[in-house]
Motif scaffolding. Structure first.
Motif, short mmCIF file in Angstrom:
data_model
loop_
_atom_site.label_atom_id
_atom_site.label_comp_id
_atom_site.label_asym_id
_atom_site.label_seq_id
_atom_site.Cartn_x
_atom_site.Cartn_y
_atom_site.Cartn_z
N LYS A 182 0.82 -1.22 0.00
CA LYS A 182 0.00 0.00 0.00
C LYS A 182 0.85 1.27 0.00
N GLY A 183 2.13 1.13 -0.37
CA GLY A 183 2.96 2.31 -0.47
C GLY A 183 4.35 2.19 0.12
N PHE A 199 -5.05 -1.14 -4.70
CA PHE A 199 -6.01 -0.21 -5.32
C PHE A 199 -5.35 0.62 -6.41
N GLY A 200 -5.32 1.96 -6.31
CA GLY A 200 -4.74 2.77 -7.38
C GLY A 200 -3.39 3.36 -7.04
N THR A 201 -2.67 2.77 -6.08
CA THR A 201 -1.39 3.36 -5.63
C THR A 201 -0.32 3.36 -6.72
N SER A 202 -0.44 2.50 -7.73
CA SER A 202 0.58 2.45 -8.78
C SER A 202 0.78 3.80 -9.44
N THR A 203 -0.28 4.59 -9.55
CA THR A 203 -0.18 5.88 -10.25
C THR A 203 0.47 6.96 -9.40
N LEU A 204 0.67 6.70 -8.12
CA LEU A 204 1.17 7.74 -7.20
C LEU A 204 2.67 7.71 -6.99
N LEU A 234 -7.68 0.03 -9.99
CA LEU A 234 -7.09 0.89 -11.00
C LEU A 234 -7.70 0.59 -12.37
N LEU A 235 -7.89 -0.67 -12.70
CA LEU A 235 -8.53 -1.01 -13.97
C LEU A 235 -10.00 -0.60 -13.95
#
Length: 272
Positions: A35-36, A60-65, A91-92
């Protein structure tokens, strides 16, 4: 003073079960949710526990951060340790909702992710759309991991629906179907509002879905892991494991913790 680099624990103490397979594994797989974690913490995790981890999901969407260099380095390091990496299904779902699927696929491939998670825990996907996403992933050379269940509190597993989902997803090319429990493991799917495993329900699911290698159970809490390993056997696939809990789970799989001290004596069709 000379250090003896050949020192090793007796094999019987390293694995009292005498069943734990090395990687690559087809069962008894562990998926960690990241998660980060920073680059150094991630490297420390893999240095200590890499042999016990099969998958890392960037939650979740952490890849973009992440800064792109950090994300690339984490993916490459995981793969160096024989660990498959994929972004979280949310994210998808966001890419579908925002109509940027093509860009999503292109970035996933360019970054070198091994696979994707296809879920509808937050949005609604038609069966046709879900099938198309699974096929899109496999056609692009990605491993497809799907998820069953909603993130809404109080959501439950519907046995026939799970059975149909597994059959349909795998027919389209999905490798594993994960049963939703969120990262909290409370009030969703197999777990009640206190996070306790509905063990009678789990036993019914065990009978109805004997193909253990096709399922992964999200089990972020220790008592949930104990229940799943005790009922299904040490070769159950478990996901959403916190980084700091990897060693603890591996010890339980091998019968090196009091909670599962006699686990290696469990006889189950989930065991190899």
């Amino acid at each position: 003073m000379e250090i003896n680099t050949d020192t090793s624990w007796p094999q019987a103490l390293k694995d009292p079960s005498d069943r734990r397979a090395g990687k690559p594994r087809s069962s008894g797989m562990t998926m960690v949710i990241d998660k980060g974690l920073g680059a150094l913490a991630f490297a420390d995790l893999l240095a200590a526990s890499g042999d016990s981890i099969d998958f890392v999901k960037f939650g979740f969407g952490t890849s973009t951060l992440y800064p792109m260099p950090v994300l690339r380095d984490k993916i490459a390091l995981a793969q160096k340790h024989g660990i498959a990496v994929f972004p979280g299904g949310t994210l998808l779902e966001a890419a579908v909702r925002l109509d940027v699927e093509r860009d999503f696929w292109n970035v996933v491939l360019e970054l070198g992710f091994d696979g994707v998670e296809i879920s509808d825990g937050t949005i609604e996907l038609s069966r046709r759309k879900r099938d198309n996403l699974i096929r899109e992933a496999t056609q692009r050379g990605l491993r497809a991991f799907t998820e069953y269940g909603k993130k809404t509190p109080g959501s439950r597993i519907v046995l026939d629906d799970l059975r149909r989902t597994i059959d349909a997803d795998c027919a389209c090319g999905a490798e594993l179907v994960t049963v939703e429990a969120r990262e909290s493991g409370v009030g969703v799917g197999l777990y009640d509002e206190k996070g306790s495993c509905r063990e009678d329900e789990l036993r019914l699911l065990q009978q109805a879905v004997p193909e253990a290698n096709r399922l992964m159970w999200e089990a972020p809490q220790k008592d949930q892991q104990v229940a799943l390993l005790t009922i299904l056997g040490p070769e159950a696939n478990l996901g959403n494991i916190a980084p700091q809990e990897v060693m603890s789970l591996e010890a339980m799989r091998r019968g090196l913790r009091s909670d599962t001290f006699s686990l290696h004596r469990v006889v189950s069709h989930y065991m190899i």
